[in-house]
Design an enzyme around this catalytic site. Structure first.
Site, short mmCIF file in Angstrom:
data_model
loop_
_atom_site.label_atom_id
_atom_site.label_comp_id
_atom_site.label_asym_id
_atom_site.label_seq_id
_atom_site.Cartn_x
_atom_site.Cartn_y
_atom_site.Cartn_z
N GLY A 146 15.38 -2.74 10.00
CA GLY A 146 15.10 -3.10 11.38
C GLY A 146 16.15 -4.08 11.87
N ALA A 168 0.81 -1.23 0.00
CA ALA A 168 0.00 0.00 0.00
C ALA A 168 0.83 1.27 0.00
CB ALA A 168 -0.93 0.00 1.20
N ARG A 175 10.53 7.29 -1.78
CA ARG A 175 11.93 7.36 -2.19
C ARG A 175 12.15 7.02 -3.67
NH1 ARG A 175 13.70 3.71 2.89
NH2 ARG A 175 11.49 3.20 2.76
N ALA A 187 13.39 -8.66 -63.59
CA ALA A 187 13.75 -7.56 -62.69
C ALA A 187 12.95 -6.31 -63.03
CB ALA A 187 15.24 -7.29 -62.80
C1 UD1 Z 1 10.46 -2.62 6.67
C2 UD1 Z 1 10.55 -3.12 8.12
C3 UD1 Z 1 12.02 -3.27 8.49
C4 UD1 Z 1 12.71 -4.21 7.54
C5 UD1 Z 1 12.51 -3.76 6.08
C6 UD1 Z 1 13.00 -4.83 5.16
C7 UD1 Z 1 8.66 -2.32 9.46
C8 UD1 Z 1 8.19 -1.30 10.41
N1 UD1 Z 1 9.91 -2.17 9.01
O1 UD1 Z 1 11.03 -1.32 6.60
O2 UD1 Z 1 12.15 -3.77 9.82
O3 UD1 Z 1 14.09 -4.29 7.83
O4 UD1 Z 1 11.11 -3.53 5.80
O5 UD1 Z 1 12.96 -4.41 3.83
O6 UD1 Z 1 7.93 -3.24 9.16
N2 UD1 Z 1 3.41 -0.81 3.50
C9 UD1 Z 1 2.02 -0.81 3.50
N3 UD1 Z 1 1.36 0.05 4.32
C10 UD1 Z 1 2.00 0.90 5.14
C11 UD1 Z 1 3.41 0.90 5.14
C12 UD1 Z 1 4.09 0.02 4.31
O7 UD1 Z 1 1.38 -1.58 2.76
O8 UD1 Z 1 1.30 1.63 5.86
C13 UD1 Z 1 4.11 -1.72 2.58
C14 UD1 Z 1 4.93 -0.97 1.56
O9 UD1 Z 1 4.19 -0.76 0.38
C15 UD1 Z 1 6.12 -1.91 1.32
C16 UD1 Z 1 6.22 -2.72 2.60
O10 UD1 Z 1 5.02 -2.52 3.30
O11 UD1 Z 1 5.88 -2.78 0.23
C17 UD1 Z 1 7.40 -2.28 3.44
O12 UD1 Z 1 7.28 -0.89 3.73
P1 UD1 Z 1 8.53 0.07 3.70
O13 UD1 Z 1 8.07 1.44 3.99
O14 UD1 Z 1 9.34 -0.15 2.49
O15 UD1 Z 1 9.32 -0.50 4.99
P2 UD1 Z 1 10.85 -0.31 5.31
O16 UD1 Z 1 11.10 1.06 5.80
O17 UD1 Z 1 11.66 -0.79 4.19
CA CA Z 2 11.20 -1.51 2.09
#
Ligand code: UD1
Ligand code: CA
Length: 454
Positions: free
Chosen positions: A136, A10, A15, A420
């Protein structure tokens, strides 16, 4: 033990700096999320719940798969909040959570993780990260058991030194989600409901947290920006190159070889630099492919040779046929055994018989050529009258002289010969010579123009 999958997709992907939702950016010509949906389908889950939000409608329209349940997360309040949206739809004992931005994750790794989870055990996939920035961290107790996950932005300087990181992939007993998700707090550096807080809660509820390690960092690498996108594209393409080499192809440079789809290759194949395979392509044994060739859904039989800068789309190249350099083979072309299509030739819906030759500078479309046909340079099949397409049929051993226009519908029977420079509008019978050009006149005593006096 029954299980379901929840894919988190979602997020906006801030970035990426893109109007397009992050999960629709592509690796090897396929959306990141589609890779994940395809990979998890190998596990045969009862259902795959995909949490969407940013660009929800666009994501829903773009992704195809069996048993997908779309779940909307209206506000992106964190990964924990995202899973919570799926909770009312979940029925299985175990829930496998997968992030929507890790396209190289394999079915095998997920299978092993699932095998570790049960109603008392949460299985977490971790990885040793050379550079854990942004990820994380896995905080362990002195006895080695997992205590909790701390997000980069919330970590102490000591915790930032931990290299074992959270991949975001975990198999969770559903009852834990039901008890704990509503208790998540957003009192952290990002003001989000973190799914990662569930780990500490699990141990507090007397559950065991087991970890297994991913095979490589690449496999679990999430894509957050376009640099990571490019890095994973290269990693994916290197895997494809390794598969081709393992199957028996020599690659002039594995770093300049791209597969955007599926490719099957035979033995003793040689592929030069900058060759791209799209869709479903198959290459037989002893095939040689020159530099800068592009294929879309192409079948290339044993011993065929494709010379430099050739494009082949939705076509079959017969055994020992030669194509190019600079040939464009368009949909519906079938080149027979030992046939030859040379430079600056375009074919479309052309069935070319055994040993037939179209060596230079021709357009052959909607045509059927028998065996042993020879098409001279500059031949054009006029297949289109501005409204309809018409067919040209050339029998066995037909010879078309250079610079001829064949106005379809047209039949030149076996052994027919076109002089041709002819424009041929009527059928030619067996072994006839057809001459369709103005008769040459030679004028005696002709004077060249002279310069006028001013
Ligand atoms: C997340 C993890 C982190 C881990 C990393 C690995 C959490 C809090 N952090 O961080 O520990 O090391 O992934 O790649 O879980 N998403 C939603 N809804 C939201 C937020 C995110 O659907 O409200 C989805 C995003 O679309 C994405 C995924 O969850 O596909 C991960 O979200 P992202 O913001 O990329 O997390 P990271 O900061 O990478
Ligand atoms: Ca991520």
């Amino acid at each position: 033990m029954s299980f379901e999958i929840v894919v988190l997709a979602a997020g906006k992907g801030t970035r990426m700096r893109s109007a397009k939702p992050k999960v629709l950016h592509e690796i090897a010509g396929k959306a990141i999320l589609q890779h994940i949906v395809d990979n998890v389908s190998g596990l045969n889950p009862i259902a795959t719940h995909v949490v969407i939000g940013h660009g929800a409608e666009q994501v829903r329209q773009s992704i195809i798969g069996d048993h997908i349940v779309w779940v909307e997360q209206r506000e992106q309040l964190g990964t924990g909040h995202a899973v919570m949206q799926a909770l009312p739809h979940l029925n299985a004992d175990t829930v496998l959570v997968v992030l929507g931005d890790t396209p190289l994750l394999t079915t095998n790794t997920l299978q092993q993780l699932l095998a570790e989870a049960n109603s008392n055990t949460l299985a977490l996939l971790t990885v040793e990260s050379a550079d854990p920035t942004g990820l994380g961290r896995i905080v362990r107790n002195t006895d080695g058991s997992v205590a909790r996950i701390v997000e980069h932005k919330d970590a102490s300087s000591a915790e930032l030194k931990i290299n074992e990181t959270n991949t975001g992939i975990m198999a969770i007993p559903r009852h834990l989600l039901e008890t704990c998700l509503p208790k998540l707090s957003s009192a952290n550096a990002q003001g989000e409901y973190y799914l990662t807080d569930l780990i500490e809660m699990a141990t507090q509820h007397g559950l065991t947290v087991v970890t297994s390690k991913a095979s490589s960092e690449t496999e679990v690498q999430g894509i957050n920006n376009r640099i990571q996108l490019a890095n994973l594209e290269r990693a994916y393409q290197r895997q494809q190159a390794d598969l081709a080499m393992t199957a028996g192809a020599t690659l002039a440079d594995p770093a300049r070889f791209d597969v955007r789809g599926n490719l099957s290759v035979g033995q003793d194949v040689f592929i030069d630099v900058n060759v791209v395979f799209n869709g479903q392509c198959s290459i037989g044994n002893n095939v040689k492919i020159g530099p800068n060739c592009v294929f879309f859904d192409a079948i290339i039989a044993d011993g065929a040779e494709i010379l430099a800068n050739t494009v082949v789309e939705d076509a079959t190249i017969g055994t020992n046929a030669t194509v190019g350099p600079f040939a464009r083979i368009r949909p519906g072309t079938q080149l027979g055994e030992g046939s030859k299509v040379g430079n600056f030739v375009e074919t479309k819906k052309a069935i070319v018989g055994v040993g037939s030759k179209i060596n230079h500078l021709s357009y052959v479309g909607d045509a059927e050529l028998g065996d042993g046909v020879n098409i001279g340079a500059g031949t054009i099949t006029c297949n289109y009258d501005g409204v309809n397409k018409h067919k040209t049929q050339l029998g066995k051993g037909v010879f078309i002289g250079s610079n001829s226009t064949l106005v379809a519908p047209l039949i030149v029977a076996d052994g027919g010969f076109v002089a041709a420079g002819s424009t041929i509008t009527g059928d030619v019978s067996e072994d006839q010579l057809a001459v369709g050009r103005a008769k040459q006149r030679n004028i005696d005593g002709w004077k060249r123009p002279t310069k006028k006096d001013k």
